[in-house]
Design a protein around this motif. Structure first.
Motif, PDB file in Angstrom:
ATOM      1  N   THR A 126      26.966 -19.006 -32.047  1.00 40.47           N
ATOM      2  CA  THR A 126      25.685 -18.303 -32.176  1.00 40.47           C
ATOM      3  C   THR A 126      25.829 -16.789 -32.322  1.00 40.47           C
ATOM      4  N   ARG A 145      23.761 -15.809 -46.329  1.00 40.12           N
ATOM      5  CA  ARG A 145      22.786 -16.660 -47.005  1.00 40.12           C
ATOM      6  C   ARG A 145      23.333 -17.112 -48.350  1.00 40.12           C
ATOM      7  N   CYS A 173      22.282 -14.773 -41.904  1.00 44.08           N
ATOM      8  CA  CYS A 173      21.540 -15.813 -41.199  1.00 44.08           C
ATOM      9  C   CYS A 173      21.634 -15.554 -39.700  1.00 44.08           C
ATOM     10  N   SER A 214      22.151 -18.192 -34.071  1.00 38.10           N
ATOM     11  CA  SER A 214      21.500 -19.057 -33.098  1.00 38.10           C
ATOM     12  C   SER A 214      20.602 -20.077 -33.787  1.00 38.10           C
ATOM     13  N   SER A 215      19.885 -19.632 -34.820  1.00 39.53           N
ATOM     14  CA  SER A 215      19.003 -20.539 -35.552  1.00 39.53           C
ATOM     15  C   SER A 215      19.807 -21.617 -36.265  1.00 39.53           C
ATOM     16  N   LEU A 216      20.949 -21.225 -36.862  1.00 38.58           N
ATOM     17  CA  LEU A 216      21.795 -22.192 -37.540  1.00 38.58           C
ATOM     18  C   LEU A 216      22.300 -23.253 -36.565  1.00 38.58           C
ATOM     19  N   GLU A 268      20.966 -24.171 -33.675  1.00 37.11           N
ATOM     20  CA  GLU A 268      19.882 -25.039 -33.230  1.00 37.11           C
ATOM     21  C   GLU A 268      19.445 -26.000 -34.329  1.00 37.11           C
ATOM     22  N   SER A 269      19.478 -25.525 -35.586  1.00 38.61           N
ATOM     23  CA  SER A 269      19.119 -26.377 -36.711  1.00 38.61           C
ATOM     24  C   SER A 269      20.111 -27.534 -36.840  1.00 38.61           C
ATOM     25  N   LEU A 270      21.409 -27.209 -36.689  1.00 38.25           N
ATOM     26  CA  LEU A 270      22.436 -28.243 -36.751  1.00 38.25           C
ATOM     27  C   LEU A 270      22.247 -29.240 -35.610  1.00 38.25           C
ATOM     28  N   LYS A 271      21.940 -28.732 -34.434  1.00 43.76           N
ATOM     29  CA  LYS A 271      21.736 -29.590 -33.269  1.00 43.76           C
ATOM     30  C   LYS A 271      20.550 -30.532 -33.498  1.00 43.76           C
ATOM     31  N   SER A 272      19.448 -30.000 -34.024  1.00 49.71           N
ATOM     32  CA  SER A 272      18.262 -30.823 -34.280  1.00 49.71           C
ATOM     33  C   SER A 272      18.548 -31.897 -35.321  1.00 49.71           C
ATOM     34  N   SER A 273      19.309 -31.514 -36.355  1.00 46.49           N
ATOM     35  CA  SER A 273      19.642 -32.479 -37.407  1.00 46.49           C
ATOM     36  C   SER A 273      20.498 -33.617 -36.865  1.00 46.49           C
TER      37      SER A 273
END
Length: 247
Positions: free
Chosen positions: A115, A122, A130, A133-135, A137-142
């Protein structure tokens, strides 16, 4: 069937219906006319009042489209080995996704590095960095979504397997008989008819209202016309003609 498996099945069928589409008013009208020409009775609700008739024909057309959409699914599940292999693959996907999620959640140094260190640039055409942290969390959600979907699909296949699976002999007449069994149910439910009523159990020329319905359905679906012998054997394997009915 468990609640979760039932919901998964409902979602799957909804998507299948969307892909299948539906047959139009005139196509269904052709089917009904063929049944009538062969002496079959068609409920008046398919003709009047006009708006209600359109609704009824839409329901019938959608059921028939879905029956044909299900055909490749039935073929794909013909083998127990193939069935089990899919369950194993889904279990593998689910397990690997959960393993990665465990690593992501349980290793604070890994999480800190993911993170904060060297966030990805990008893609082409975009400017700026980018948010690491967002990347993450996005990977985790996916991965969580992948694990949930794999789990739901696996449980659904296991539920069907416990109910007897989809074992069938998929040579020519048997392949057709699987679809005819679906058409049998549709004929009873939507036309209030008995498929055996008026059926002509002659090997070289099977006939009757339901046989006319089957032939008309294949015509509308732009499927090759079955020979009389193939149709007879398919009806036999679907349980609509007995082994001793050949004449």
């Amino acid at each position: 069937m468990t609640g979760r498996a039932a919901l998964a099945l409902e979602d799957w069928l909804a998507e299948l219906v969307k892909q299948a589409g539906e047959w139009d008013y005139e196509q269904v009208g052709y089917l009904l006319a063929q049944v009538q020409e062969d002496g079959g009775a068609v409920p008046s609700r398919y003709f009047f009042p006009a708006e209600a008739a359109r609704t009824e024909r839409t329901r019938l057309g959608r059921a028939l489209a879905l029956a044909f959409a299900m055909e490749p699914v039935d073929e794909e599940f013909e083998s127990d080995m193939r069935w089990e292999r899919r369950i194993e693959r889904l279990w593998s996907i689910e397990t690997k996704a959960n393993s990665i999620l465990d690593d992501m959640g349980n290793d604070p140094i890994l999480r800190l590095m993911a993170t904060t260190v060297a966030p990805d640039r990008r893609t082409s055409g975009d400017e700026g960095d980018c948010d690491g942290s967002s990347l993450f969390e996005s990977l985790k959600s996916s991965l969580q979504l992948v694990a949930r979907r794999a789990s739901s699909a696996r449980k659904l296949l296991e539920e069907f397997g416990r109910a007897g699976g989809f074992e069938m002999d998929m040579d020519g007449p048997s392949k057709q008989s699987t679809l005819i069994q679906s058409l049998d149910s549709i004929y009873e439910e939507y036309l209030d008819g008995d498929p055996l009523s008026g059926i002509v159990k002659t090997y070289n020329k099977p006939g009757g209202p339901f046989v006319a319905f089957v032939r008309a359905v294949y015509h509308v679906a732009m499927r090759p016309e079955m020979s009389d012998a193939t149709l007879y054997k398919a009806l036999q394997r679907a349980g609509l003609i007995g082994q001793t009915d050949k004449a």
